[in-house]
Scaffold this motif. Structure first.
Motif, PDB file in Angstrom:
ATOM      1  N   GLN A  34      -0.515   6.953   2.170  1.00 23.02           N
ATOM      2  CA  GLN A  34      -0.081   7.134   1.702  1.00 23.02           C
ATOM      3  C   GLN A  34      -0.940   5.800   0.303  1.00 23.02           C
ATOM      4  N   GLU A  35      -0.160   4.904   1.601  1.00 28.29           N
ATOM      5  CA  GLU A  35      -0.957   3.491   0.531  1.00 28.29           C
ATOM      6  C   GLU A  35      -2.394   2.954   0.758  1.00 28.29           C
ATOM      7  N   ASN A  95      -4.954   9.958   4.672  1.00 27.00           N
ATOM      8  CA  ASN A  95      -4.046  10.489   3.094  1.00 27.00           C
ATOM      9  C   ASN A  95      -2.679  10.960   3.173  1.00 27.00           C
ATOM     10  N   ILE A 139      -4.450   5.495  -0.642  1.00 24.12           N
ATOM     11  CA  ILE A 139      -5.158   6.424  -1.990  1.00 24.12           C
ATOM     12  C   ILE A 139      -5.312   5.308  -2.844  1.00 24.12           C
ATOM     13  N   THR A 170      -5.854   5.946  -6.336  1.00 17.39           N
ATOM     14  CA  THR A 170      -4.544   6.278  -7.742  1.00 17.39           C
ATOM     15  C   THR A 170      -4.054   4.988  -8.033  1.00 17.39           C
ATOM     16  N   HIS A 220      -9.680  13.529   6.428  1.00 19.22           N
ATOM     17  CA  HIS A 220      -9.182  12.875   5.134  1.00 19.22           C
ATOM     18  C   HIS A 220      -8.144  13.501   4.609  1.00 19.22           C
ATOM     19  N   LEU A 221      -7.344  14.194   4.695  1.00 19.78           N
ATOM     20  CA  LEU A 221      -5.954  15.017   4.283  1.00 19.78           C
ATOM     21  C   LEU A 221      -5.142  14.176   4.864  1.00 19.78           C
ATOM     22  N   MET A 261     -10.968  17.542   7.133  1.00 17.37           N
ATOM     23  CA  MET A 261      -8.596  17.823   7.789  1.00 17.37           C
ATOM     24  C   MET A 261      -8.725  16.334   7.734  1.00 17.37           C
ATOM     25  N   GLU A 266      -0.966   4.654 -10.403  1.00 17.50           N
ATOM     26  CA  GLU A 266       0.250   5.609 -10.684  1.00 17.50           C
ATOM     27  C   GLU A 266       0.441   5.202 -12.478  1.00 17.50           C
ATOM     28  N   TYR A 267      -0.459   5.481 -13.093  1.00 15.44           N
ATOM     29  CA  TYR A 267      -0.009   4.339 -14.579  1.00 15.44           C
ATOM     30  C   TYR A 267       0.820   3.746 -14.447  1.00 15.44           C
ATOM     31  N   PRO A 268       2.199   4.997 -15.124  1.00 18.48           N
ATOM     32  CA  PRO A 268       2.840   4.318 -16.474  1.00 18.48           C
ATOM     33  C   PRO A 268       3.972   3.231 -15.516  1.00 18.48           C
ATOM     34  N   GLU A 269       3.906   3.196 -13.921  1.00 18.29           N
ATOM     35  CA  GLU A 269       4.968   2.402 -13.731  1.00 18.29           C
ATOM     36  C   GLU A 269       3.851   1.146 -12.964  1.00 18.29           C
TER      37      GLU A 269
END
Lengths: 161, 365
Positions: free
Chosen positions: A43-44, A39, A46, A48, A35-36, A33, A50-53
């Protein structure tokens, strides 16, 4: 003397409350919880991409797809010496030489194809080139395509980058 | 409106509303599962499907999934038993839908001078019906495993039949305590029984009367729904996808819907039996009456809304708990599952019955 016996540390025996699992499960729920929530709030944070962008910045010595360099007048710098095609372990470079219209230059590549499906990205062509005409510093992979023909890069494609 | 017509209209309306509530929750839960899993694992989760450029945190992904399943080829493997292969998803989904029938979604409502129960069918065998119907889900899984004509589904089907049968026992026994305390198997009476107070302060919810029974029931229910940490039947690292390995397109989505419906109905059953159903602590028909003696009057319409809201809130929490547990606890080993089921859960359930009986006997004297 007997053979050296190595004493392997056994996992610690669980205490009674631990062996019931319930408290430990609640602790684990707390961790997930945490971590949830963190996150969702940040949000920043995380990792990951966001590949194409957003694209990962490759390290400076990353060997990506090739490009051919140009002279100041826009003609290819390549003199069609076949050094790269000879050095290539995957035999993916096809060169057809022609006589250059420029009187100061002897030959130029009429065709210069790299079969990206065979290329192993070893960088031997770049090392072999005496004129620094081919580089792999585009910083990006070969983009995927839907036919084999489109993945044999011609001289026009290679000069674009 | 005349009598019988009114009754039929009410029955149809109840079915439509409760069924679409559960199915809507299923759709939302698939999104919650994916997004929740992502955030728990420090990922972003689904965020690509959009309608006119609106992405809404990936909320349209369930829609995209459903459309994709609908338009996929309906494939039947060569080795599969054609009839049973196609029956298995139905056997899996139908019991999950049937169990919605006995869940009380709210208190009785008076409409046009008639009392209407917010429950599709207030059966006098309530929980027994629930067990009987949800016990049939194992047929869907076993049938899928056998009819696929392939090794992994068969192993998955075998595992789940052994697991579900084992946990069915302790699941049933863990509820005996509840029957003894509330002296009924009728769902509406169990909920009504939980409206009182315990020691004048604590709401008389099942969880406070039967704490051990609650834990046992919750664990058994996770095993019944084949959810982590008991998701051996579809253990992807050993069995590809277990019993639904050979299923694609809408048949696969029926298995998925069955799994999520089990979660939603399971959450509703836990909320009903152990957390007071639609009861709000200290809220009577006229308003709040706190143990300190202070009271607050609440209009009847608000009381009704509060109670239905409380039930929905409890269901949402327990549905979320399924997801939360899934991404917290790793999967058990098969022998551990069996040992827990027969050597821990069953004796504890029997002990719970014995202790409950003893206390009730002493209180009566």
């Amino acid at each position: 003397m007997t053979i050296g016996v190595k004493k392997v540390a056994r996992p610690r025996k669980m205490s009674f409350p631990e062996s019931l699992y319930l408290v430990e499960i609640v602790k684990g729920l707390g961790v997930t919880m945490g971590h949830l929530l963190s996150n969702i709030v940040r949000q920043e944070g995380i990792k990951t991409i966001e590949y194409p962008e957003v694209r990962r910045v490759m390290p400076p010595r990353f060997r990506g797809r090739h490009r051919l360099m140009k002279r100041e007048n826009g003609a290819p710098r390549c003199v069609a010496c076949y050094c790269c095609a000879t050095a290539c372990p995957a035999k993916c470079i096809t060169i057809v030489a022609g006589e250059s219209p420029d009187p100061g230059v002897e030959k130029y590549p009429v065709r210069f194809d790299i079969d990206m499906l065979r290329c192993v990205f070893c960088g031997m062509c770049v090392e072999a080139c005496p004129c620094d005409a081919i580089r792999m510093d585009t910083g990006w992979f070969t983009s995927p395509d839907d036919t084999r023909e489109k993945l044999i890069f011609t001289i026009d494609t290679l000069l674009e980058k | 409106m005349t009598g019988p017509l009114f009754d039929i209209a009410v029955a149809v309306a109840r079915i439509a509303v409760f069924f679409s509530f559960c199915l809507g929750l299923v759709v939302v839960m698939t999104w919650v599962e994916r997004k929740g899993a992502a955030y728990i694992q420090d990922r972003r989760g689904p965020n690509r499907a959009d309608i006119f450029g609106i992405r809404a945190w990936g909320l349209f992904h369930p829609l995209a999934d459903a459309l994709k399943f609908l338009f996929k080829e309906d494939f039947i493997p060569d080795n599969a038993h054609r009839l049973f292969y196609q029956m298995a998803p139905m056997f899996s989904l139908a019991p999950a839908i049937l169990t919605i029938a006995v869940i009380p979604f709210g208190p009785d409502v008076t409409l046009m001078g008639r009392r209407i129960a917010l429950q599709i069918a207030d059966l006098n065998v309530g929980i027994l019906y629930l067990f009987a119907v949800s016990g049939m889900t194992v047929y869907g899984v076993v049938l899928a495993g056998w009819a696929s004509g392939s090794k992994y589904p068969l192993l998955g089907g075998l595992r789940s039949s052994a697991q579900m049968l084992s946990y069915e026992v302790s699941m049933g026994l863990s509820l005996i305590g509840i029957f003894m305390v509330f002296e009924s198997v009728r769902m509406s009476q169990i909920v009504a029984g939980q409206g009182g107070l315990l020691f004048g302060a604590l709401p008389k919810w099942g969880v406070f009367v039967q704490p051990l029974g609650f834990i046992l029931f919750l664990v058994a229910q996770y095993a019944e729904a084949n959810r982590t940490p008991f998701d051996l039947p579809e253990g992807e690292s050993e069995l590809v996808a277990g019993y639904h390995t050979e299923y694609g397109s809408f048949k696969f989505s029926m298995f998925m819907m069955a799994e999520y419906l089990h979660m939603v109905v399971g959450a509703a059953v836990v909320a009903t039996l152990f957390f007071g159903g639609w009861q709000v602590p200290y809220l009577g028909d006229a308003g709040f009456l706190f143990p300190g003696g202070s009271a607050a009057a609440v209009p009847p319409a608000v009381v009704l809304l509060l109670r239905i809201g409380a039930f929905v809130g409890k269901v949402l929490f327990f549905a979320w708990l399924y997801v939360w547990i899934r991404w917290t606890i790793p999967r058990f080993r098969y022998d551990q599952v069996m040992r827990l089921g027969w050597k821990v859960m069953l004796p504890l359930a029997l002990l719970n019955i014995f202790v409950t009986g003893l206390i009730l006997l002493l209180l009566k004297k």
